[in-house]
Write an enzyme that holds these catalytic residues in place. Structure first.
Site: not given
Ligand code: ADP
Length: 308
Positions: A39, A225, A247, A253, A288
């Site tokens: 959640g 980012g 994952d 979150d 997770g």
């Molecule tokens: P959501 O999980 O809500 O879809 P995002 O995919 O935009 O959100 O990811 C949120 C944040 O997680 C990004 O701004 C980044 O900081 C980090 N992030 C997501 N994927 C990666 C990745 N493959 N490597 C490093 N950081 C990541």
């Protein structure tokens, strides 16, 4: 220690691997089954607590085995559970998650008790909200809870972070009273009708969100980012950390929990985003959602390594 209040959802994640996602009417023999706390509210509360904040989580659970497990989880995480309600007439929320061999998933989220948080239940926590440094909310609960939380925080001058996830329609006028908004690309599209794929389109969408009333707009851009816009002609990409992602569920979150911790501790917005990027990067290296949230010392180690 900064004080963070999170108002939002708790659901238990019930996850099964499957060779393929079942078609309507089909029963598939799945692979391993996994269960864990989830959640958006619960995940973000866990991330902020592990980052080092004093976190109070307001949600609602059923009087059932999943609810009792949730209370154990938050107690172990040093999250204040005084405002977690137990409703004997409802079930604890659950996310029924199937993941196939290609990593595709299909998910049903049954919010259960946490989808029915009332105005009165939020107002009961007014004293806690009043003394908070930041209040963090998402859209994964009742509109009544969201609107009331923003109103109570505003009355006491406490800044609110709105993570507009998962997107559902809400009274847009609350954006006038929100200090920070943190959509991902999909939610930015829902808020603006603008497809966000890169920095240029992030700027266009961020300007529209800014006009809706929130003056610090942070659009998360997955592995790129997060993009910051606070008015004017341009914004800035705060780049992510390079990690081996296994994952990415719960990345948003992790980002929000980390951001809430850092901003409530007095960091600048850019530094708080950097911290949030580090929390999120570490979270994607583990499987997770809540259990994958990193601890403060791990985040600090990643930030220190990046400086060298
Ligand atoms: P959501 O999980 O809500 O879809 P995002 O995919 O935009 O959100 O990811 C949120 C944040 O997680 C990004 O701004 C980044 O900081 C980090 N992030 C997501 N994927 C990666 C990745 N493959 N490597 C490093 N950081 C990541």
């Amino acid at each position: 220690m900064s004080k963070v209040v999170v108002v939002g959802s708790y659901v238990v994640d019930l996850m099964s691997r499957t060779p393929h996602l079942p078609k309507p009417g089909e029963t598939v023999l799945g692979g391993p089954f996994q269960m864990g706390p989830g959640g958006k509210g619960g995940n973000q509360a866990t991330a902020a607590a592990r980052s080092g904040s004093d976190v109070t989580f307001l949600t609602k659970l059923g009087d059932d085995v999943f609810g009792r497990e949730a209370l154990k989880h938050f107690t172990n995480e040093n999250v204040n559970i005084d405002y977690i309600k137990v409703d004997p007439d409802q079930a604890t929320g659950a996310a029924l998650i199937e993941v196939d061999d290609k990593g595709e998933n299909s998910i049903v989220v049954a919010l259960g008790a946490c989808g029915t948080i009332t105005e009165a239940e939020v107002i009961e926590a007014e004293d806690k909200i009043k003394e908070a440094d930041i209040v963090l909310i998402q859209l994964e609960t009742s509109i009544e809870a969201i609107v009331t939380t923003v109103k109570v925080a505003k009355n006491h001058g406490v800044p609110v972070i709105l993570n507009p996830a998962p997107y559902q329609e809400f009274p847009r006028e609350i954006l006038l009273d929100v200090a920070y908004i943190t959509p991902n690309e999909t939610e930015a599209f829902e808020l603006t009708g603008i497809e966000v794929t890169d920095e240029r389109t992030a700027l266009t969408a961020a300007k529209v969100i800014y006009e809706q009333g929130v003056h610090t707009v942070i659009i998360t851009l997955g592995s790129k980012g997060a993009y910051l816009y606070t008015g004017g002609d341009s914004g800035e990409l705060i780049p992510s950390f390079t990690v081996e992602a296994v994952d990415t569920t719960g990345a948003g979150d992790a980002f929000n929990g980390g951001f809430a911790h850092a901003i409530s501790n007095g960091s600048s917005v850019k530094d708080a985003m950097k911290f949030a990027n580090a929390v999120a990067a570490l979270s994607v290296t583990k499987i997770g959602t809540a259990p994958a949230m990193p601890y403060k010392h791990e985040v600090e180690a990643l930030l220190a390594k990046a400086v060298k």
